[in-house]
Scaffold this active site. Structure first.
Site, PDB file in Angstrom:
ATOM      1  N   GLU A  40      -4.151 -14.954 -18.366  1.00  0.00           N
ATOM      2  CA  GLU A  40      -4.144 -14.938 -16.906  1.00  0.00           C
ATOM      3  C   GLU A  40      -5.320 -15.809 -16.451  1.00  0.00           C
ATOM      4  OE1 GLU A  40      -4.482 -11.078 -15.084  1.00  0.00           O
ATOM      5  OE2 GLU A  40      -4.527 -11.963 -13.077  1.00  0.00           O
ATOM      6  N   ARG A 265      -7.210  -5.051 -30.225  1.00  0.00           N
ATOM      7  CA  ARG A 265      -8.074  -6.085 -29.660  1.00  0.00           C
ATOM      8  C   ARG A 265      -9.269  -6.295 -30.557  1.00  0.00           C
ATOM      9  NH1 ARG A 265      -9.288  -6.881 -24.205  1.00  0.00           N
ATOM     10  NH2 ARG A 265      -7.236  -6.667 -23.405  1.00  0.00           N
ATOM     11  N   LYS A 275     -12.960  -9.883 -19.164  1.00  0.00           N
ATOM     12  CA  LYS A 275     -13.223 -10.905 -18.146  1.00  0.00           C
ATOM     13  C   LYS A 275     -13.832 -10.294 -16.893  1.00  0.00           C
ATOM     14  CE  LYS A 275      -9.071 -12.519 -18.659  1.00  0.00           C
ATOM     15  NZ  LYS A 275      -7.781 -13.195 -18.419  1.00  0.00           N
TER      16      LYS A 275
HETATM   17  P1  ATP Z   1      -9.581  -9.122 -20.295  1.00  0.00           P
HETATM   18  O1  ATP Z   1      -9.528  -7.649 -20.529  1.00  0.00           O
HETATM   19  O2  ATP Z   1     -10.799  -9.770 -20.849  1.00  0.00           O
HETATM   20  O3  ATP Z   1      -9.316  -9.521 -18.874  1.00  0.00           O
HETATM   21  P2  ATP Z   1      -6.874  -9.670 -20.766  1.00  0.00           P
HETATM   22  O4  ATP Z   1      -6.103  -9.099 -21.905  1.00  0.00           O
HETATM   23  O5  ATP Z   1      -6.623  -9.096 -19.435  1.00  0.00           O
HETATM   24  O6  ATP Z   1      -8.378  -9.673 -21.161  1.00  0.00           O
HETATM   25  P3  ATP Z   1      -5.356 -12.068 -20.627  1.00  0.00           P
HETATM   26  O7  ATP Z   1      -5.675 -13.355 -19.978  1.00  0.00           O
HETATM   27  O8  ATP Z   1      -4.245 -11.258 -20.073  1.00  0.00           O
HETATM   28  O9  ATP Z   1      -6.687 -11.231 -20.663  1.00  0.00           O
HETATM   29  O10 ATP Z   1      -5.161 -12.274 -22.193  1.00  0.00           O
HETATM   30  C1  ATP Z   1      -4.381 -13.278 -22.771  1.00  0.00           C
HETATM   31  C2  ATP Z   1      -4.007 -12.843 -24.153  1.00  0.00           C
HETATM   32  O11 ATP Z   1      -5.178 -12.626 -24.938  1.00  0.00           O
HETATM   33  C3  ATP Z   1      -3.233 -11.540 -24.141  1.00  0.00           C
HETATM   34  O12 ATP Z   1      -2.151 -11.663 -25.011  1.00  0.00           O
HETATM   35  C4  ATP Z   1      -4.234 -10.522 -24.625  1.00  0.00           C
HETATM   36  O13 ATP Z   1      -3.607  -9.497 -25.296  1.00  0.00           O
HETATM   37  C5  ATP Z   1      -5.129 -11.366 -25.543  1.00  0.00           C
HETATM   38  N1  ATP Z   1      -6.470 -10.777 -25.620  1.00  0.00           N
HETATM   39  C6  ATP Z   1      -7.309 -10.518 -24.612  1.00  0.00           C
HETATM   40  N2  ATP Z   1      -8.435  -9.920 -25.050  1.00  0.00           N
HETATM   41  C7  ATP Z   1      -8.308  -9.810 -26.389  1.00  0.00           C
HETATM   42  C8  ATP Z   1      -9.122  -9.276 -27.429  1.00  0.00           C
HETATM   43  N3  ATP Z   1     -10.310  -8.735 -27.167  1.00  0.00           N
HETATM   44  N4  ATP Z   1      -8.666  -9.338 -28.691  1.00  0.00           N
HETATM   45  C9  ATP Z   1      -7.475  -9.889 -28.962  1.00  0.00           C
HETATM   46  N5  ATP Z   1      -6.652 -10.397 -28.042  1.00  0.00           N
HETATM   47  C10 ATP Z   1      -7.052 -10.369 -26.763  1.00  0.00           C
HETATM   48 MG    MG Z   2      -4.594  -9.240 -18.599  1.00  0.00          MG
END
Ligand code: ATP
Ligand code: MG
Length: 566
Positions: A40, A265, A275
């Site tokens: 995102e 994760r 983020k």
């Molecule tokens: P955040 O919690 O930091 O906002 P998010 O999962 O909301 O992370 P996205 O932009 O939706 O952020 O993530 C893009 C991809 O990266 C998704 O498939 C998510 O599952 C993966 N991802 C995000 N954080 C991690 C992590 N700590 N370990 C592994 N994969 C991750």
């Molecule tokens: Mg997300």
């Protein structure tokens, strides 16, 4: 959460690759493997995303499949073009290529709308007038079923009419939603008539004001996967409970149905991978920006001096888990150290200089010593280092009253200069406040080779620069951003900002480096002998005035810990 140390390269395949192997055997997706990385664009990518990137692009490569980059841009108020650009830069820098497969969920807004209409026509979705608050109240709990919305049994015609008018902007924000009609008594809360669309009169960074209804994540995500022909939709564990909904939508629509697979994760000790929380550090000015070298963002790590190879190595070695865990920060440092050891040229620099005058060395004489650039890489060659009567050495390498086990320079004691002579401290000059400001030494001209012909030994070799030739530079040293291994620990009413490390940044404005570094270019990486790996800062350096960030020290805490455990 269990704290554990990453394993060395996985001997056996992880469970995701096992699932793919099985699918290939049974011909589930006609032998195709097609993954995607779906960020995102509401912030910069961090090390957790690197894990997901390496996994998705890595699997595609291994199986000769494809991996898409798809921006999951369904939330206009938090997203921006700046974020999409930095995300693309970071994925490329990590070494991955989406070729011509760059997609945006917002490109599917029309398709999603049409599919929503199809669900309404099947009586599988309805327009609901409950407010967000009321929807929450109706949802029930884990132990109690939810209550059906009074709008749940609207006719198809009425729903179609209202949904069209929602799209046409007739209703204010928050007054209506489109909801899937599933089961308010389902034990899975995600299945209790989840919201598919909300009204939001907001400008979208790509679709402008074309739309005032925006799809929710669960509605947008699986359908986007389907449009793109994704086979394996790999996501993190928190989506496990969403899988029934992911499957439900695709079954209702009778379209291509990818397999969602969840993994744990990546969590890293002493830092934060969220983020939202990283944004707070940026907004509150606690760090200098998303690319502050202390940040666990890819751009921060790049600026700090991490190589893409080291991050990929780390992600591979950490492996894929089914259960949440925390990887030690020291293991990440171990990986970058291992990689930089192979590629970084060695140089000498002094962080906290103290002047040394070699009393028996001629005033205007200059010699040059030949130094090996990288003992790990013969092709890196050698360079010449100037030596003269006045030098700088590290303040820490001298002790006026040396404690036990301190073998470096002290009054009356002899040490070796790296690449050069033995010197002996004859006397110490103090200023009015008693601080040591200069060391008066002598050298032994017979020890130029680094050894004494009479066979006498010294117990230490120290680094140095020629005062006449050295270049003054600024160096920045870093510690972890948080003092706590788990800054998410909210016991005692604390939040992550309470665990910030006040010493995470130390600026040393007056360091001296050997003259070969005068023209060091932004982004170049070096090992300063005995001090660690350093990278020329890409933002604050100017021609002839490099600023150095310490990427990592030479001390391998992770290896020490492993030894101790054994
Ligand atoms: P955040 O919690 O930091 O906002 P998010 O999962 O909301 O992370 P996205 O932009 O939706 O952020 O993530 C893009 C991809 O990266 C998704 O498939 C998510 O599952 C993966 N991802 C995000 N954080 C991690 C992590 N700590 N370990 C592994 N994969 C991750
Ligand atoms: Mg997300």
């Amino acid at each position: 959460m269990e704290v554990m140390t990453a394993n060395e390269p996985a001997a056996s395949k992880d469970f995701i690759r096992e699932i793919i192997d099985e699918d290939l055997k049974t011909g589930k997706f006609d032998g195709r493997v097609h993954t995607r990385f779906p960020p995102e664009p509401n912030g910069y990518l961090h090390i957790g995303h690197a894990k997901s990137i390496c996994l998705n692009f890595g699997i595609a490569k291994e199986y000769k499949g494809l991996c898409n980059l798809r921006f999951d841009d369904t939330n206009p108020t938090k997203e921006s073009v700046e974020y999409t650009q930095t995300i693309m830069e970071d994925v490329k820098w990590l070494g991955f290529d989406w070729e011509d497969r760059l997609f945006y969920a917002s490109d599917y807004f029309r398709q999603l709308y049409e599919w929503a209409v199809r669900l309404i026509e099947k009586s599988a979705a309805y327009v609901c007038d409950l407010t967000a608050e009321e929807i929450r109240e109706h949802r029930g709990t884990l132990t109690e079923p939810g209550k059906e919305s009074p709008y749940r049994n609207r006719s198809v015609e009425e729903n179609l009419d209202l949904f069209t008018r929602m799209k046409d902007g007739e209703f204010p924000d928050g007054t209506k939603t489109l909801r899937a009609k599933i089961d308010m008594a389902s034990p899975n809360l995600n299945m209790r008539d989840p919201v598919m669309y909300r009204i939001l009169h907001a400008e979208h960074h790509r679709t402008g004001d074309n739309w005032c209804i925006y799809p929710m994540y669960d509605w947008a995500h699986g359908q986007s996967d389907s449009v793109e022909g994704i086979t394996h939709s790999i996501c993190t564990l928190e989506f496990e409970d969403h899988r029934p909904l992911y499957d439900w939508f695709l079954e209702q629509l009778e379209v291509h149905h990818p397999q969602q697979i969840e993994f744990a994760r990546l969590n890293l000790s002493h830092t934060i991978v969220s983020k939202r929380k990283l944004l707070k550090l940026v907004e509150d000015g606690i760090v200098s920006g998303w690319d502050d070298p202390r940040m666990p963002t890819i751009s921060g790590m790049r600026r700090r001096g991490y190589t893409p190879q080291s991050i990929r190595m780390f992600c591979d070695r950490v492996g894929v888990a089914k259960k949440d865990n925390v990887i030690e920060f020291a293991f990440l440092e171990h990986c970058v150290r291992e990689d930089l050891n192979k590629r970084a040229p060695r140089v000498m620099g002094v962080l906290r200089p103290i002047r040394v005058v070699i009393e028996n060395y001629p005033e205007d004489k200059v010699e040059e010593f030949e130094a090996v650039n990288n003992p790990e890489d013969e092709s890196a060659g050698t360079r010449m280092i100037p030596f003269s009567r006045e030098l700088y050495i590290e303040r820490d390498d001298f002790h006026e009253d040396p404690p036990k086990k301190f073998y470096r320079l002290a009054p009356g004691r002899e040490v070796r200069l790296r690449c050069g002579y033995f010197i002996k401290c004859e006397s110490v000059v103090h200023d009015d406040s008693g601080e040591v400001v200069e060391l008066r030494c002598t050298y032994d001209p017979e020890t130029r080779s680094g050894n004494a012909p009479d066979g006498r030994k010294v117990k230490a070799t120290i680094h140095w620069v020629s005062a006449l030739h050295a270049v003054p530079v600024e160096v920045r040293l870093y510690e972890t951003l948080f003092t706590e291994a788990n800054p998410q620990n909210e016991s005692g009413g604390k939040t992550f900002v309470d665990y910030l490390n006040p010493n995470s940044l130390e600026v040393l404005p007056d360091c001296r480096v050997e003259p070969s570094l005068t023209d060091a270019q932004p982004g170049e990486r070096y090992q300063f002998e005995r001090l660690g790996y350093f990278c020329v800062d890409t933002k604050d350096s100017s021609p002839g005035k490099p600023v150095f960030n310490r990427t990592v020290t030479l001390r391998d805490d992770w290896a020490r810990l492993q030894k101790k455990k054994q």
